[in-house]
Design a protein around this motif. Structure first.
Motif, PDB file in Angstrom:
ATOM      1  N   THR A   1       0.831  -1.203   0.000  1.00 20.47           N
ATOM      2  CA  THR A   1       0.000   0.000   0.000  1.00 20.47           C
ATOM      3  C   THR A   1       0.869   1.258   0.000  1.00 20.47           C
ATOM      4  OG1 THR A   1      -1.739  -1.177   1.202  1.00 20.47           O
ATOM      5  CG2 THR A   1      -1.842   1.221   1.221  1.00 20.47           C
ATOM      6  N   SER A   2       1.978   1.220   0.725  1.00 20.09           N
ATOM      7  CA  SER A   2       2.933   2.332   0.687  1.00 20.09           C
ATOM      8  C   SER A   2       3.441   2.560  -0.729  1.00 20.09           C
ATOM      9  CB  SER A   2       4.128   2.041   1.609  1.00 20.09           C
ATOM     10  OG  SER A   2       3.717   1.829   2.934  1.00 20.09           O
TER      11      SER A   2
ATOM     12  N   PHE B   1       0.735   4.145  -2.853  1.00 17.97           N
ATOM     13  CA  PHE B   1       0.563   5.565  -2.550  1.00 17.97           C
ATOM     14  C   PHE B   1       1.672   6.404  -3.170  1.00 17.97           C
ATOM     15  CE2 PHE B   1       1.146   9.401  -0.082  1.00 17.97           C
ATOM     16  CZ  PHE B   1      -0.140   9.857   0.111  1.00 17.97           C
TER      17      PHE B   1
ATOM     18  N   SER C   1       1.457   6.510  -6.903  1.00 17.85           N
ATOM     19  CA  SER C   1       0.260   7.228  -7.355  1.00 17.85           C
ATOM     20  C   SER C   1       0.450   8.740  -7.254  1.00 17.85           C
ATOM     21  CB  SER C   1      -0.960   6.802  -6.523  1.00 17.85           C
ATOM     22  OG  SER C   1      -1.245   5.434  -6.714  1.00 17.85           O
TER      23      SER C   1
ATOM     24  N   TRP D   1      -9.490   2.793   3.049  1.00 20.25           N
ATOM     25  CA  TRP D   1      -8.062   3.049   2.794  1.00 20.25           C
ATOM     26  C   TRP D   1      -7.814   3.403   1.327  1.00 20.25           C
ATOM     27  CZ3 TRP D   1      -5.405   0.036  -0.732  1.00 20.25           C
ATOM     28  CH2 TRP D   1      -6.043  -1.134  -1.137  1.00 20.25           C
TER      29      TRP D   1
ATOM     30  N   THR E   1      -6.600   7.014  -0.287  1.00 20.52           N
ATOM     31  CA  THR E   1      -5.450   7.037  -1.197  1.00 20.52           C
ATOM     32  C   THR E   1      -5.772   7.844  -2.444  1.00 20.52           C
ATOM     33  OG1 THR E   1      -4.707   4.847  -0.422  1.00 20.52           O
ATOM     34  CG2 THR E   1      -3.867   5.613  -2.556  1.00 20.52           C
TER      35      THR E   1
ATOM     36  N   THR F   1      -3.888  11.423  -3.233  1.00 24.56           N
ATOM     37  CA  THR F   1      -2.996  11.486  -4.400  1.00 24.56           C
ATOM     38  C   THR F   1      -3.480  12.535  -5.396  1.00 24.56           C
ATOM     39  OG1 THR F   1      -4.180   9.620  -5.409  1.00 24.56           O
ATOM     40  CG2 THR F   1      -2.179   9.121  -4.190  1.00 24.56           C
TER      41      THR F   1
ATOM     42  N   GLU G   1       1.891  14.337   3.491  1.00 22.05           N
ATOM     43  CA  GLU G   1       1.386  12.999   3.177  1.00 22.05           C
ATOM     44  C   GLU G   1       1.190  12.130   4.408  1.00 22.05           C
ATOM     45  OE1 GLU G   1       4.193  14.380  -0.146  1.00 22.05           O
ATOM     46  OE2 GLU G   1       4.228  14.281   2.044  1.00 22.05           O
TER      47      GLU G   1
ATOM     48  N   LEU H   1      -1.415   9.046   5.340  1.00 22.11           N
ATOM     49  CA  LEU H   1      -0.850   7.697   5.433  1.00 22.11           C
ATOM     50  C   LEU H   1      -1.270   7.021   6.732  1.00 22.11           C
ATOM     51  CD1 LEU H   1       2.751   8.367   4.064  1.00 22.11           C
ATOM     52  CD2 LEU H   1       1.026   6.920   2.999  1.00 22.11           C
TER      53      LEU H   1
ATOM     54  N   ILE I   1      -4.815   5.915   5.995  1.00 25.28           N
ATOM     55  CA  ILE I   1      -4.819   4.767   5.091  1.00 25.28           C
ATOM     56  C   ILE I   1      -4.399   3.510   5.833  1.00 25.28           C
ATOM     57  CG2 ILE I   1      -3.685   3.769   3.054  1.00 25.28           C
ATOM     58  CD1 ILE I   1      -3.450   6.731   2.036  1.00 25.28           C
TER      59      ILE I   1
END
Length: 457
Positions: free
Chosen positions: A244-245, A248, A251, A318, A322, A326, A337, A341, A344
């Motif tokens: 997921t990091s 992100f 993106s 989440w 995101t 983004t 960010e 985060l 998320i």
């Protein structure tokens, strides 16, 4: 006595006193600015809560931010990356106008509903103020690099109420695999004093709580202080946090590059970004993914605190956050960010806890710090953050989550100016490469599709 207290110790004492005296006024100034920022941020968010129709002016707010930075910002638009570049290779310095500009732009972003954070603003104010004091104190280039690092520590530690995390983060974030120990004392002093200053101004931070996880019975209960099955679940979830990091970070950069390539004139980019945010909110039917995501706009809203409770997040909260963030940051709005985060990660942890039959609050906390660790490449700082925010009882799980997410986030990150001293895949030889260099060489899914369908070359 002479053997115990030598000239070396006198030199050390002199060094400690010098850097403490230099850092103190800088950290107090940064902490005071962060306190003002947090107060204005809270006011802007609650003003929008009371006047939800203000969201429809988000495109105009974006245009105003664009022209403000275009005519008055100079190099300030580079944000955190400018400060990191100045630490690595001193150039034109960090402009003093960066602090008021980013404060104003971030407050405007949140006032009109943009999905952004606050760490970027605090760090940029910290770097700008540190540069200003460096000029006043007439510090040389080497000392200026150290004091800029301390400025990051003061801003980060003050904005989240995590002084030790701020110190470690400032030393760890600059270069992957290398901690800047030459800035240890200034960063520690700056983080502590910045946090104390914010508290002295009467600003309070959100408190989080992990419910006690029942010990239960497991195969090696007599020999191990933790549940092996729970540890396995933490590792699996942490892989998802790392991916997921990666999603992100890629993106944010992808949205920015895509809009800059296809949208003209450039002031239309934030206007279009604002229109997309408005449209998404209308389609979803609720404002939960706007702004910071800490305070609840209505009963039952999905927030970071709500994610620590069963049913406190939707399955795809989440992913929506995101998308919102983004688009907001990729189209030129200001903020940071990190808090998105946190959102998320906490909501993803909530979702995974249901799927894996795991403790909700623990997995929300793990996602909170691990997604952040993967996106910023700071696993040590994020482990410390877990201990500062949630207590030390689950420090082992915090470390496992943060370091696993760090590796699975790949050669990516939200800060393109980060250097790579020790690559995550140890067979690679990439001394002091820049994150943006490695990411630019990787195939991008979106750009690949554009080429495939002959939309671009």
């Amino acid at each position: 006595m002479k053997k115990i207290f030598t000239t070396t110790h006198l030199a050390i004492l002199k060094h400690l006193i010098r850097w403490t005296l230099i850092t103190l006024p800088i950290a107090i100034a940064i902490g005071s600015m962060v306190a003002l920022f947090l107060w204005l941020l809270s006011w802007s968010i609650h003003f929008r809560f009371a006047h939800p129709e203000i969201l429809y002016a988000l495109p105009l707010a974006g245009i105003a931010i664009y022209f403000t930075y275009k005519y008055y910002g100079k190099s300030s638009d580079k944000g955190n990356n400018l400060i990191m570049d100045e630490i690595h290779e001193p150039g034109g310095g960090v402009p003093k106008r960066m602090a008021p500009l980013v404060l104003l732009a971030t407050v405007v972003t949140h006032l009109f509903g943009g999905s952004a954070g606050r760490e970027g603003t605090a760090v940029q104010m910290g770097g700008s103020i540190a540069q200003l004091f460096s000029n006043w104190f007439k510090l040389n280039a080497a000392d200026t690099r150290i004091i800029l690092t301390a400025g990051i520590a003061a801003g980060f530690g003050a904005v989240f109420g995590t002084p030790l995390t701020g110190a470690i983060f400032a030393m760890e974030v600059l270069t992957l695999g290398r901690i800047q120990y030459n800035a240890l004392i200034p960063c520690l002093v700056a983080g502590i004093v910045g946090d104390i200053t914010v508290a002295a101004w009467g600003i309070h931070h959100t408190a989080y709580h992990i419910e006690i996880v029942p010990a239960g019975q497991h195969l090696f209960a007599d020999y191990l202080p933790f549940d092996l099955l729970l540890l396995a679940k933490v590792i699996i979830a942490s892989i998802a946090f790392g991916l997921t990091s990666l999603l992100f970070a890629e993106s944010v950069h992808g949205v920015k590059n895509l809009f800059n390539k296809f949208i003209f004139p450039k002031w239309a980019i934030p206007a279009l970004g604002g229109l997309i945010i408005i449209s998404l909110t209308f389609i979803i039917g609720k404002p939960d993914y706007l702004s910071l995501g800490v305070d609840a706009e209505h009963a039952g809203a999905v927030t970071i605190p709500s994610a620590f409770n069963a049913g406190g997040a939707d399955t795809w909260s989440w992913l929506w956050k995101t998308i919102y963030t983004t688009i907001t940051l990729g189209t030129g709005f200001k903020g940071g960010e990190v808090t998105p985060l946190f959102y998320i990660g906490a909501t993803l942890g909530n979702t995974l806890s249901v799927l894996m039959n795991a403790p909700v609050s623990l997995f929300a906390a793990l996602g909170f710090i691990a997604v952040f660790a993967g996106a910023t490449n700071t696993p040590l700082a994020c482990t410390i953050m877990g201990i500062e925010l949630f207590g030390g009882e689950y420090a082992l799980f915090f470390a496992v989550a943060c370091f696993t997410a760090y590796f699975f986030s790949g050669n990516s990150g939200i800060y393109s100016a980060q250097r790579i001293a020790v690559p995550k895949i140890f067979e690679e030889k990439s001394p002091d490469k820049i994150i943006s260099d490695t990411s630019s060489k990787r195939p991008n899914y979106l750009s690949g599709k554009l080429v495939k369908y002959k939309i671009t070359k």
